[in-house]
Write an enzyme that holds these catalytic residues in place. Structure first.
Site, PDB file in Angstrom:
ATOM      1  N   HIS A  47      50.940  35.424  41.074  1.00  0.00           N
ATOM      2  CA  HIS A  47      51.010  34.334  40.267  1.00  0.00           C
ATOM      3  C   HIS A  47      51.369  35.060  38.883  1.00  0.00           C
ATOM      4  CE1 HIS A  47      47.056  36.740  39.441  1.00  0.00           C
ATOM      5  NE2 HIS A  47      46.966  36.184  38.328  1.00  0.00           N
TER       6      HIS A  47
ATOM      7  N   ASP B 229      49.983  34.462  34.752  1.00  0.00           N
ATOM      8  CA  ASP B 229      48.606  33.853  34.239  1.00  0.00           C
ATOM      9  C   ASP B 229      48.935  32.700  33.602  1.00  0.00           C
ATOM     10  OD1 ASP B 229      47.534  36.366  34.943  1.00  0.00           O
ATOM     11  OD2 ASP B 229      47.678  37.390  33.193  1.00  0.00           O
TER      12      ASP B 229
ATOM     13  N   HIS C 285      52.507  38.945  39.441  1.00  0.00           N
ATOM     14  CA  HIS C 285      51.368  39.954  39.798  1.00  0.00           C
ATOM     15  C   HIS C 285      50.450  39.713  40.833  1.00  0.00           C
ATOM     16  CE1 HIS C 285      49.182  38.266  36.403  1.00  0.00           C
ATOM     17  NE2 HIS C 285      48.359  38.690  37.064  1.00  0.00           N
TER      18      HIS C 285
ATOM     19  N   ARG D 277      40.591  41.988  30.377  1.00  0.00           N
ATOM     20  CA  ARG D 277      41.919  41.509  30.078  1.00  0.00           C
ATOM     21  C   ARG D 277      41.844  40.528  29.128  1.00  0.00           C
ATOM     22  NH1 ARG D 277      44.111  36.961  34.283  1.00  0.00           N
ATOM     23  NH2 ARG D 277      43.934  35.423  32.252  1.00  0.00           N
TER      24      ARG D 277
END
Length: 367
Positions: free
Chosen positions: A167, A169, A316, A334
């Site tokens: 995917h 983000d 990623h 994150r």
């Protein structure tokens, strides 16, 4: 004034600082899931710092101990620079480097989550996730915590193939992620790698006929996977999920490169095609990404490493291979700045085309 600057009052002044690394190691899972409802995200004009960068990125290259590429098309590692101490010019140059190389890695970093929130705001408004857990007082931070002690988590990932998890983000948002900053500070004894793939090269590896066909198509992206996970876990959905329509091939605003912009995580169907046609095309493109080992890299983390990647240029996939062997926990956090609404410019170029033209120009000047 630099774009997207932080307010005068710093995050560290607003909140008592938590040591997330110590919490994860001593307490385990520390995330909170507040029952707070956020309003819909408002549209904004994105001013990308990469447009202020030095094409030579001298502020990084002249101050690093070492910089080297990890594959020919994707990934660069920088030693000797602390993200907690970047100048504005280094931030601009980092945005350009991430746009060109997809993902940039910094090992042995001292930056904490509070500093990362302030750093991230330089690159765009920070995304507050609809469902995911975060540290107390830091809703802009997504905590990454997995170990073998939660049977529900282990069963979920063991039932899925890693190629389903590729995917970029939050592409279900109308203005999805630009850069992502991810720090991993606790690792299992073995395993827990992450894969990245180049969206530029994924486009370039398609045949000219297929490139022509997919250019101009649009696809629906949704966050159903997050809604389903929240329902399984009993977590509150803090903002209503939206479906967004984005181009199948998007143009990067800094490099002006074309990149493939579909992935199995959030892309659901192609607009204007029948369900069967859409499924056939998406299945082909998903397999093209997951099987594109010649435009992927697999990164082996070390503790306190930060990855900075551009979601407009990469996909990623985290590898959950450490549950059944009971190899320990993996923790990090994150921060995700959002960027422009994806668009396709028919006058943009492929990465290969641009590099070939630049090489030919340089050769002609030497003659």
């Amino acid at each position: 004034m630099a774009p997207n600057t932080t307010p005068a009052e710093t995050i560290s002044e607003q909140f008592q600082k938590l040591d997330l690394k110590a919490l994860a190691r001593e307490k385990g899972s520390y995330q909170v899931y507040p029952k707070v409802h956020y309003p819909p995200l408002e549209p904004f004009e994105h001013n990308d710092p990469g447009k202020l960068a030095d094409p030579k990125k001298a502020s990084l290259y002249d101050n690093a101990e070492k910089i080297f590429d990890l594959t020919p098309t994707l990934g660069t590692e920088i030693h000797g620079i602390q993200l907690s101490q970047l100048t504005d010019q280094q931030k601009n140059d980092l945005a350009l480097l991430a746009a060109e190389r997809g993902v940039v890695f910094f090992r042995d970093q001292d930056i904490d989550a509070y500093q990362a929130v302030e750093l991230g705001k330089y690159f765009g408004p920070l995304h507050i996730h609809n469902t995911t857990g975060h540290p107390e007082g830091l809703p802009e931070v997504i905590s990454i915590y997995f170990d073998e002690t939660n049977p529900q988590t282990a069963q979920y990932f063991e039932a899925r193939s890693a190629d389903e998890a590729w995917h970029s983000d939050i592409t279900y948002e109308n203005q999805p992620a630009g850069l992502t900053f991810l720090k991993i500070d606790t690792l299992p004894s073995v395993g827990g790698d992450t894969l990245w793939a180049s969206a530029y090269e994924a486009y370039d590896r398609l045949s000219p006929a297929m490139q022509k066909f997919v250019e101009g198509l649009e696809a629906v992206h949704d966050g159903q996977v997050h809604q389903d996970r929240a329902k399984r876990s009993g977590n509150f959905i803090r903002r209503d999920f939206v479906d967004s329509i984005h181009p199948v091939v998007r143009t990067h605003p800094i490099t002006n490169y074309k990149g493939l912009f579909v992935q199995p995580g959030f892309t659901k169907r192609i607009v204007g095609l029948t369900n069967k046609e859409s499924r056939v095309l998406l299945d082909f493109l998903f397999k093209h990404i997951s099987g594109g080992h010649d435009f992927q890299l697999r990164f082996k983390w070390s503790e306190d490493t930060v990855a900075v990647w551009d979601n407009r240029a990469t996909f990623h996939c985290a590898i959950f291979d450490y549950f059944t062997e009971k190899k320990g926990r993996r923790h990090g956090w994150r921060v995700t700045p959002t960027a422009e609404k994806p668009y396709f410019d028919p006058n943009s170029k492929s990465r290969r085309q641009d590099l070939a033209e630049k090489a030919a120009l340089a050769a002609s000047k030497q003659e």
